[in-house]
Scaffold this motif. Structure first.
Motif, PDB file in Angstrom:
ATOM      1  N   UNK A 125      18.815  28.266  34.784  1.00  0.00           N
ATOM      2  CA  UNK A 125      19.853  28.075  33.775  1.00  0.00           C
ATOM      3  C   UNK A 125      19.254  28.250  32.388  1.00  0.00           C
ATOM      4  N   UNK A 126      20.090  28.555  31.438  1.00  0.00           N
ATOM      5  CA  UNK A 126      19.641  28.730  30.062  1.00  0.00           C
ATOM      6  C   UNK A 126      18.957  27.478  29.540  1.00  0.00           C
ATOM      7  N   UNK A 127      17.875  27.671  28.835  1.00  0.00           N
ATOM      8  CA  UNK A 127      17.183  26.551  28.199  1.00  0.00           C
ATOM      9  C   UNK A 127      17.762  26.338  26.803  1.00  0.00           C
ATOM     10  N   UNK A 128      17.301  25.291  26.119  1.00  0.00           N
ATOM     11  CA  UNK A 128      17.751  25.053  24.754  1.00  0.00           C
ATOM     12  C   UNK A 128      17.413  26.214  23.839  1.00  0.00           C
ATOM     13  N   UNK A 129      16.231  26.803  24.047  1.00  0.00           N
ATOM     14  CA  UNK A 129      15.826  27.955  23.238  1.00  0.00           C
ATOM     15  C   UNK A 129      16.766  29.127  23.459  1.00  0.00           C
ATOM     16  N   UNK A 130      17.160  29.345  24.718  1.00  0.00           N
ATOM     17  CA  UNK A 130      18.092  30.427  25.021  1.00  0.00           C
ATOM     18  C   UNK A 130      19.405  30.231  24.285  1.00  0.00           C
ATOM     19  N   UNK A 131      19.897  28.985  24.266  1.00  0.00           N
ATOM     20  CA  UNK A 131      21.194  28.717  23.637  1.00  0.00           C
ATOM     21  C   UNK A 131      21.154  28.982  22.144  1.00  0.00           C
ATOM     22  N   UNK A 132      19.992  28.827  21.537  1.00  0.00           N
ATOM     23  CA  UNK A 132      19.884  29.063  20.098  1.00  0.00           C
ATOM     24  C   UNK A 132      20.071  30.535  19.744  1.00  0.00           C
ATOM     25  N   UNK A 133      19.944  31.412  20.746  1.00  0.00           N
ATOM     26  CA  UNK A 133      20.086  32.833  20.498  1.00  0.00           C
ATOM     27  C   UNK A 133      21.514  33.322  20.734  1.00  0.00           C
ATOM     28  N   UNK A 134      22.448  32.363  20.802  1.00  0.00           N
ATOM     29  CA  UNK A 134      23.855  32.736  20.905  1.00  0.00           C
ATOM     30  C   UNK A 134      24.240  33.150  22.313  1.00  0.00           C
ATOM     31  N   UNK A 135      24.937  34.256  22.444  1.00  0.00           N
ATOM     32  CA  UNK A 135      25.488  34.681  23.717  1.00  0.00           C
ATOM     33  C   UNK A 135      24.362  35.067  24.677  1.00  0.00           C
ATOM     34  N   UNK A 136      24.175  34.268  25.727  1.00  0.00           N
ATOM     35  CA  UNK A 136      23.115  34.542  26.684  1.00  0.00           C
ATOM     36  C   UNK A 136      23.617  34.517  28.123  1.00  0.00           C
ATOM     37  N   UNK A 137      24.913  34.461  28.316  1.00  0.00           N
ATOM     38  CA  UNK A 137      25.462  34.495  29.664  1.00  0.00           C
ATOM     39  C   UNK A 137      25.540  33.124  30.301  1.00  0.00           C
ATOM     40  N   UNK A 138      26.299  33.043  31.376  1.00  0.00           N
ATOM     41  CA  UNK A 138      26.489  31.775  32.076  1.00  0.00           C
ATOM     42  C   UNK A 138      26.530  32.020  33.579  1.00  0.00           C
ATOM     43  N   UNK A 139      25.582  32.784  34.076  1.00  0.00           N
ATOM     44  CA  UNK A 139      25.542  33.125  35.490  1.00  0.00           C
ATOM     45  C   UNK A 139      25.534  31.878  36.360  1.00  0.00           C
ATOM     46  N   UNK A 140      24.741  30.880  35.975  1.00  0.00           N
ATOM     47  CA  UNK A 140      24.636  29.682  36.802  1.00  0.00           C
ATOM     48  C   UNK A 140      25.965  28.948  36.921  1.00  0.00           C
ATOM     49  N   UNK A 141      26.797  29.039  35.876  1.00  0.00           N
ATOM     50  CA  UNK A 141      28.114  28.397  35.928  1.00  0.00           C
ATOM     51  C   UNK A 141      29.009  29.123  36.929  1.00  0.00           C
ATOM     52  N   UNK A 142      29.007  30.442  36.895  1.00  0.00           N
ATOM     53  CA  UNK A 142      29.835  31.220  37.823  1.00  0.00           C
ATOM     54  C   UNK A 142      29.393  31.004  39.262  1.00  0.00           C
ATOM     55  N   UNK A 143      28.091  30.956  39.475  1.00  0.00           N
ATOM     56  CA  UNK A 143      27.578  30.744  40.825  1.00  0.00           C
ATOM     57  C   UNK A 143      27.959  29.352  41.327  1.00  0.00           C
ATOM     58  N   UNK A 144      27.833  28.340  40.482  1.00  0.00           N
ATOM     59  CA  UNK A 144      28.179  26.979  40.881  1.00  0.00           C
ATOM     60  C   UNK A 144      29.654  26.863  41.246  1.00  0.00           C
ATOM     61  N   UNK A 145      30.496  27.633  40.581  1.00  0.00           N
ATOM     62  CA  UNK A 145      31.931  27.578  40.853  1.00  0.00           C
ATOM     63  C   UNK A 145      32.301  28.232  42.171  1.00  0.00           C
ATOM     64  N   UNK A 146      31.564  29.271  42.560  1.00  0.00           N
ATOM     65  CA  UNK A 146      31.996  30.091  43.689  1.00  0.00           C
ATOM     66  C   UNK A 146      31.146  29.942  44.940  1.00  0.00           C
ATOM     67  N   UNK A 147      30.052  29.208  44.887  1.00  0.00           N
ATOM     68  CA  UNK A 147      29.141  29.103  46.035  1.00  0.00           C
ATOM     69  C   UNK A 147      29.766  28.322  47.179  1.00  0.00           C
ATOM     70  N   UNK A 148      29.218  28.524  48.362  1.00  0.00           N
ATOM     71  CA  UNK A 148      29.710  27.834  49.554  1.00  0.00           C
ATOM     72  C   UNK A 148      29.069  26.469  49.735  1.00  0.00           C
ATOM     73  N   UNK A 149      27.943  26.223  49.071  1.00  0.00           N
ATOM     74  CA  UNK A 149      27.189  24.991  49.254  1.00  0.00           C
ATOM     75  C   UNK A 149      26.919  24.334  47.902  1.00  0.00           C
ATOM     76  N   UNK A 150      26.221  23.229  47.917  1.00  0.00           N
ATOM     77  CA  UNK A 150      25.812  22.584  46.672  1.00  0.00           C
ATOM     78  C   UNK A 150      24.891  23.512  45.897  1.00  0.00           C
TER      79      UNK A 150
END
Length: 302
Positions: A125-150
């Motif tokens: 997942x994005x770190x604090x440093x990543x977030x400071x650079x603005x738009x860096x994506x949210x792949x982990x959010x999409x995966x968490x929403x659609x995965x079959x498991x925890x």
């Protein structure tokens, strides 16, 4: 019990925190670790499969990740966070079983589909440093929403720190799954468990119309019931039940500071609604500072 822990890898050395996190848990669980790399299929690409050079590159990335995973397993501390709460044995550790595979397609969709074969999917997942650079994506959010498991989202660069486990509850069924997961984790860590119901006692727009005391009492009953459930499964853990006046997502993120893990639940929506994670879990993942586990019962993907 966790039988298979799957982790998505991307080949970047600075993104190895999730791999280390997963490898250590696989050792403690006696679980199989599966490394997955997705060869990203560009939008509009009509090819049915990746080219030879892309396959060679994918195999090289997976080989490097496997080497790192085995090294992390060897360096694992005597007691590391375990996902099912099973205690580490006193005998010699069995060797870590690692398998690899590459997939071809859109990264988020392929990882979510592959999660059908896992008990836990771990992603960076994005770190604090990543977030400071603005738009860096949210792949982990999409995966968490659609995965079959925890799904466990581990911030890039995260180092083991803090103590204890935090879990957010709201009185609904997904909270029960989250509390069970968090209680297992606290028991494995021999660490305290904080059960939080975060929100406002009354909507400011409804001031004077809704009894604040009754709402506060309701939330207290929610955390007390969750604490009773956690204590019933693991009587020895130090459990605290708290009602916090704050915005739910902000309150949970703030409460997790200085802890080892934050656990939240999510509804197992189906069909088109499956892409909806829930506003609190979504906002928490966008601001992840410690490993966050979105706990769910295994589901069938359509």
């Amino acid at each position: 019990m966790t039988d298979t822990i799957m982790v998505g890898v991307d080949g970047k050395p600075e993104h190895r925190a999730a791999l280390r996190w997963a490898a250590e848990r696989a050792v403690r669980e006696g679980a199989r670790l599966e490394l997955v790399f997705v060869i990203d299929r560009s939008w509009g690409d009509a090819a049915e499969g990746p080219g030879t050079l892309l396959i060679v590159a994918a195999k090289s990335i997976l080989a490097s990740a496997e080497e790192s995973a085995l090294r992390f397993a060897e360096q694992a501390p005597a007691r590391a966070p375990a996902m099912s709460g099973r205690q580490a044995g006193s005998g010699p550790r069995p060797p870590l079983a690692v398998s690899t595979r590459y997939l071809y397609g859109h990264v988020g969709a392929e990882l979510a589909w592959a999660s059908r074969d896992a008990d836990l999917l771990v992603v960076g997942a994005r770190s604090g440093t990543d977030r400071e650079h603005g738009f860096t994506g949210s792949l982990h959010v999409r995966v968490a929403a659609t995965a079959a498991c925890s799904v466990a989202a581990v911030p890039h660069g995260w180092e083991h720190s803090g103590i204890g486990v935090v879990v957010g509850v709201d009185g609904q069924l997904p909270s029960e799954v989250a509390v069970a997961f968090a209680a297992d984790e606290a028991a494995a860590l021999v660490a305290p468990l904080r059960i939080l119901c975060v929100g406002y006692s009354a909507n400011p727009l409804l001031a004077g119309l809704v009894p604040e005391v009754s709402l506060g009492d309701h939330r207290q009953r929610i955390v007390d019931a969750a604490a009773d459930a956690a204590h019933a499964s693991h009587p020895a853990i130090d459990t605290r039940a708290e009602v916090v006046e704050a915005s739910p997502s902000r309150g949970l993120v703030a409460a997790a500071e200085g802890h080892r893990m934050l656990v939240v639940g999510t509804h197992n929506r189906q069909s088109a609604k499956r892409i909806m994670l829930g506003s609190v879990s979504h906002d928490v993942l966008l601001n992840v500072r410690v490993p966050v586990v979105v706990a769910r019962e295994h589901r069938e993907l359509e």
